[in-house]
Enzyme design. Structure first.
Site, PDB file in Angstrom:
ATOM      1  N   ASN A   7     -44.102  36.950  23.057  1.00 25.14           N
ATOM      2  CA  ASN A   7     -42.877  37.079  23.927  1.00 25.14           C
ATOM      3  C   ASN A   7     -41.846  36.652  23.055  1.00 25.14           C
ATOM      4  O   ASN A   7     -41.409  35.403  22.932  1.00 25.14           O
ATOM      5  CB  ASN A   7     -43.030  36.347  25.288  1.00 25.14           C
ATOM      6  CG  ASN A   7     -41.637  36.650  26.152  1.00 25.14           C
ATOM      7  OD1 ASN A   7     -40.792  36.718  25.545  1.00 25.14           O
ATOM      8  ND2 ASN A   7     -42.070  36.780  27.167  1.00 25.14           N
ATOM      9  N   GLU A  34     -40.551  41.214  26.016  1.00 22.80           N
ATOM     10  CA  GLU A  34     -39.301  40.555  26.267  1.00 22.80           C
ATOM     11  C   GLU A  34     -38.272  40.933  25.076  1.00 22.80           C
ATOM     12  O   GLU A  34     -37.526  39.788  24.689  1.00 22.80           O
ATOM     13  CB  GLU A  34     -39.337  39.266  26.761  1.00 22.80           C
ATOM     14  CG  GLU A  34     -38.091  39.165  27.798  1.00 22.80           C
ATOM     15  CD  GLU A  34     -38.322  37.534  28.460  1.00 22.80           C
ATOM     16  OE1 GLU A  34     -37.268  37.341  29.059  1.00 22.80           O
ATOM     17  OE2 GLU A  34     -39.269  36.810  28.114  1.00 22.80           O
ATOM     18  N   ASP A 149     -47.664  39.032  27.533  1.00 17.50           N
ATOM     19  CA  ASP A 149     -47.344  37.909  28.627  1.00 17.50           C
ATOM     20  C   ASP A 149     -47.852  38.280  29.871  1.00 17.50           C
ATOM     21  O   ASP A 149     -47.086  39.096  30.536  1.00 17.50           O
ATOM     22  CB  ASP A 149     -45.761  37.607  28.483  1.00 17.50           C
ATOM     23  CG  ASP A 149     -45.297  36.763  29.311  1.00 17.50           C
ATOM     24  OD1 ASP A 149     -46.230  36.070  29.931  1.00 17.50           O
ATOM     25  OD2 ASP A 149     -44.054  36.256  29.362  1.00 17.50           O
ATOM     26  N   ASN A 151     -48.165  36.256  32.507  1.00 19.19           N
ATOM     27  CA  ASN A 151     -47.528  35.308  33.447  1.00 19.19           C
ATOM     28  C   ASN A 151     -48.429  34.896  34.232  1.00 19.19           C
ATOM     29  O   ASN A 151     -48.319  34.713  35.367  1.00 19.19           O
ATOM     30  CB  ASN A 151     -46.268  36.152  33.992  1.00 19.19           C
ATOM     31  CG  ASN A 151     -44.835  36.003  33.418  1.00 19.19           C
ATOM     32  OD1 ASN A 151     -44.581  34.602  32.999  1.00 19.19           O
ATOM     33  ND2 ASN A 151     -44.365  36.893  33.035  1.00 19.19           N
ATOM     34  N   ASP A 220     -49.842  33.756  27.507  1.00 17.74           N
ATOM     35  CA  ASP A 220     -49.956  34.756  26.513  1.00 17.74           C
ATOM     36  C   ASP A 220     -51.184  34.884  26.071  1.00 17.74           C
ATOM     37  O   ASP A 220     -51.848  34.133  25.483  1.00 17.74           O
ATOM     38  CB  ASP A 220     -48.887  34.377  25.531  1.00 17.74           C
ATOM     39  CG  ASP A 220     -47.559  34.098  26.018  1.00 17.74           C
ATOM     40  OD1 ASP A 220     -46.850  35.259  26.119  1.00 17.74           O
ATOM     41  OD2 ASP A 220     -47.213  33.061  26.305  1.00 17.74           O
ATOM     42  N   ASP A 249     -39.146  30.814  23.785  1.00 16.94           N
ATOM     43  CA  ASP A 249     -39.895  29.679  24.820  1.00 16.94           C
ATOM     44  C   ASP A 249     -41.248  29.858  24.735  1.00 16.94           C
ATOM     45  O   ASP A 249     -42.155  29.336  25.345  1.00 16.94           O
ATOM     46  CB  ASP A 249     -39.280  29.615  26.075  1.00 16.94           C
ATOM     47  CG  ASP A 249     -39.060  31.057  26.876  1.00 16.94           C
ATOM     48  OD1 ASP A 249     -39.260  32.177  26.145  1.00 16.94           O
ATOM     49  OD2 ASP A 249     -38.763  31.039  27.956  1.00 16.94           O
ATOM     50  N   HIS A 250     -41.895  31.060  23.983  1.00 13.81           N
ATOM     51  CA  HIS A 250     -43.373  31.260  23.828  1.00 13.81           C
ATOM     52  C   HIS A 250     -43.748  31.477  22.315  1.00 13.81           C
ATOM     53  O   HIS A 250     -42.755  31.386  21.563  1.00 13.81           O
ATOM     54  CB  HIS A 250     -43.574  32.641  24.194  1.00 13.81           C
ATOM     55  CG  HIS A 250     -43.289  33.128  25.617  1.00 13.81           C
ATOM     56  ND1 HIS A 250     -44.264  33.477  26.687  1.00 13.81           N
ATOM     57  CD2 HIS A 250     -42.059  33.263  26.394  1.00 13.81           C
ATOM     58  CE1 HIS A 250     -43.644  33.476  27.656  1.00 13.81           C
ATOM     59  NE2 HIS A 250     -42.285  33.472  27.668  1.00 13.81           N
TER      60      HIS A 250
END
Length: 256
Positions: A7, A34, A149, A151, A220, A249-250
């Site tokens: 991501n 993303e 991802d 989530n 992920d 942030d991943h």
């Protein structure tokens, strides 16, 4: 074969990091999520890399892509009964590869917002539709690999203690049930196969020094059907990419 998922949280903002990652890891398949750009705004100079680019973008939000050294035979950008059909969260290709005919999916599942909100209910509906679709294509008895991802942190080992609450999105019993339903269909979590007892994470909040304190979640994943899973023996989470200047942030997840 080497594969990876990431991501990237805006491909245009992380273009140099993406290029560095491709040089360093040289994956045969890279799943991206993303993108935050439209398909027509894809910014890589394709002629300078060995990849075919399959992009399902969306302005400012969402967006998924598959970078493949193998040319796709078929490209699909949705699945039946997807409640988020207007959002770019899914792309699937089929290819003839070094390990035979494969189906690849890059997935960006909804976050869900607050638990019990309308967005959370939509997330559960998204997973119900996805599970139904995977049941259908699983019957083809092909090599199927999903990078995404999701989530969802499927097990307690995948969650830092600060997130272990029944009211924390990505960690609820309802969400874990959806993820485990996929794994119980005969899919294998490649990172967990290679690292059965290791607690590592793939996402950390930008705030409050979460990465520095390693307060994250493993949401992920690379998951593979039984036919495909046997080709992969190793997997790791690339913490170095999360430690770069202005990172996503991943962190990427790699398997080979």
């Amino acid at each position: 074969m080497k594969i990876a998922t990431w991501n990237i949280n805006s491909v245009r903002q992380r273009l140099s990091l993406l290029q560095d990652f491709l040089v360093k890891e040289n994956p045969d398949i890279l799943f991206l999520q993303e993108l935050k750009c439209e398909s027509e705004q894809w910014v890589l100079i394709e002629s300078e890399t060995p990849y075919n680019y399959y992009v399902h973008g969306q302005k400012s939000y969402n967006g998924v892509a598959i970078l493949s050294k193998f040319k796709a035979n078929e490209i699909v950008t949705n699945f039946p009964a997807n409640p988020c059909f207007e959002q770019s969260r899914f792309i699937e290709i089929t290819c003839n590869t070094d390990i035979g005919f494969c189906r690849f999916i890059s997935l960006y599942a909804p976050n869900g917002g607050e638990v019990d909100s309308d967005k959370f209910k939509t997330k559960l509906q998204f997973y119900d539709a996805l599970i139904n679709y995977l049941e259908i294509i699983r019957a083809y008895d092909e090599s199927l690999i999903i990078g995404g991802d999701f989530n969802i942190a499927p097990f307690d080992i995948d969650i830092h203690s600060s997130f272990k609450s029944s009211n924390t999105t990505c960690c609820t019993v309802e969400e874990k049930y959806k993820m485990r339903s996929i794994l119980n269909m005969g899919f294998y979590d490649l990172y967990r196969l290679a690292n059965p007892n290791t607690q590592e994470f793939s996402w950390w909040d930008y705030r409050a020094g979460a990465f520095e304190q390693n307060k994250g979640m493993r949401i992920d994943m690379l998951i593979a059907s039984g036919r495909a899973a046997g080709y992969f023996q190793n997997s790791y989470i690339d913490y170095n990419m999360r430690a770069q200047h202005k990172p996503s942030d991943h962190a990427p997840v790699v398997a080979w």
